[in-house]
Design a protein around this motif. Structure first.
Motif, short mmCIF file in Angstrom:
data_model
loop_
_atom_site.label_atom_id
_atom_site.label_comp_id
_atom_site.label_asym_id
_atom_site.label_seq_id
_atom_site.Cartn_x
_atom_site.Cartn_y
_atom_site.Cartn_z
N SER A 1 0.72 -1.37 -0.02
CA SER A 1 -0.16 0.05 0.01
C SER A 1 0.81 1.33 0.01
O SER A 1 0.47 2.25 -0.69
CB SER A 1 -0.95 -0.10 1.02
OG SER A 1 -0.21 -0.01 2.36
N THR A 2 1.91 1.38 0.39
CA THR A 2 2.84 2.40 1.00
C THR A 2 3.55 2.69 -0.41
O THR A 2 3.63 3.67 -1.18
CB THR A 2 3.82 2.25 2.00
OG1 THR A 2 3.05 2.20 3.14
CG2 THR A 2 4.72 3.64 2.03
N ALA A 3 3.88 1.51 -1.19
CA ALA A 3 4.63 1.79 -2.41
C ALA A 3 3.65 2.33 -3.48
O ALA A 3 4.08 3.10 -4.27
CB ALA A 3 5.23 0.48 -2.90
N ILE A 4 2.27 1.84 -3.26
CA ILE A 4 1.41 2.42 -4.59
C ILE A 4 1.03 3.63 -4.05
O ILE A 4 0.88 4.34 -5.12
CB ILE A 4 0.04 1.36 -4.34
CG1 ILE A 4 0.39 -0.15 -4.54
CG2 ILE A 4 -0.98 1.67 -5.12
CD1 ILE A 4 -0.77 -1.14 -4.23
N VAL A 5 0.67 4.07 -2.86
CA VAL A 5 0.32 5.49 -2.85
C VAL A 5 1.52 6.56 -3.06
O VAL A 5 1.28 7.42 -3.68
CB VAL A 5 -0.38 5.79 -1.45
CG1 VAL A 5 -1.59 5.03 -1.10
CG2 VAL A 5 0.59 5.57 -0.39
N THR A 6 2.60 6.06 -3.04
CA THR A 6 3.76 6.88 -3.13
C THR A 6 4.06 7.03 -4.74
O THR A 6 4.18 8.06 -5.44
CB THR A 6 5.12 6.33 -2.64
OG1 THR A 6 4.98 6.13 -1.19
CG2 THR A 6 6.23 7.00 -2.98
N TYR A 7 3.80 5.82 -5.49
CA TYR A 7 3.75 5.84 -6.93
C TYR A 7 2.67 6.84 -7.52
O TYR A 7 2.90 7.72 -8.25
CB TYR A 7 3.51 4.53 -7.45
CG TYR A 7 3.31 4.52 -8.87
CD1 TYR A 7 4.19 4.51 -9.94
CD2 TYR A 7 1.80 4.35 -9.20
CE1 TYR A 7 3.65 4.60 -11.18
CE2 TYR A 7 1.31 4.14 -10.68
CZ TYR A 7 2.17 4.39 -11.59
OH TYR A 7 2.00 4.52 -12.87
#
Length: 195
Positions: free
Chosen positions: A60-66
């Motif tokens: 989730s953190t990688a996705i929202v950062t992307y």
């Protein structure tokens, strides 16, 4: 069009809320962990996943950062001091709140019963209470980074909600009021309507 794979009651909610805040179109595949849809995106079976142009991003953190970086929203630009400060507080939330809550959840309902250590949950509640106090000490408001909402707000609000549902110690009043304000956002309500 983005495709979100994951059940809204999981960390997938962070991705849904992010997309709603940005006004980006997406399709939700309400997959639970270890479902065929989840395993198709992530060999561990964890959710969420985001499918973009045939490619998959997990965590989730990688996705929202992307998403923040791609659309230039809910973040400071990479390479700035503000972004480094945003990343620092985001990692603090992940390390000191999310990880503690996830460990407690695993020992309560995820691990096979013979691998659960329920006695550890009291210690995790103590650790959470101490850690949420540290975050409250640095919180100025109205958002984590001051005047600008960022991905750190999405993750922190999700952790505060999770802690409340798990009957963890209450957050200090200023964070309780903050979480209430965050839940009143239109994008939050739209994301909640997906569940």
């Amino acid at each position: 069009m983005y495709e979100v794979i994951g059940h809204p009651s999981s960390r997938a909610f962070r991705v849904l809320w992010m997309l709603e805040e940005m006004g980006e179109a997406y399709t939700l595949i309400p997959a639970k962990p270890h479902s065929p849809e989840a395993l198709d995106c992530n060999p561990s079976g964890k959710v969420p996943a985001l499918r973009v142009d045939g490619q998959v991003i997990t965590d989730s953190t990688a996705i929202v950062t992307y998403l923040a970086d791609k659309h230039g929203q809910l973040t400071y630009p990479a390479g700035t001091i503000e972004r480094a400060q945003q990343d620092a507080v985001t990692h603090q939330i992940i390390d000191e709140l999310d990880a503690v809550l996830w460990t407690a959840t695993r020992h309560k309902i995820i691990h096979p019963e013979n691998r659960r250590v329920p006695a550890v949950i009291d210690s995790l509640k103590w650790e959470y209470e101490r850690n949420i106090g540290h975050i409250a000490d640095r919180f100025v408001g109205p958002f984590v980074m001051g005047d600008k909402m960022t991905i750190a707000d999405i993750i922190l609000t999700n952790c505060l909600n999770w802690a409340f549902a798990a009957k963890f110690p209450a957050a200090p009043e200023k964070l309780t009021a903050y979480a209430k304000a965050m839940r009143s956002r239109d994008a939050y309500k739209r994301a909640t309507g997906k569940s």
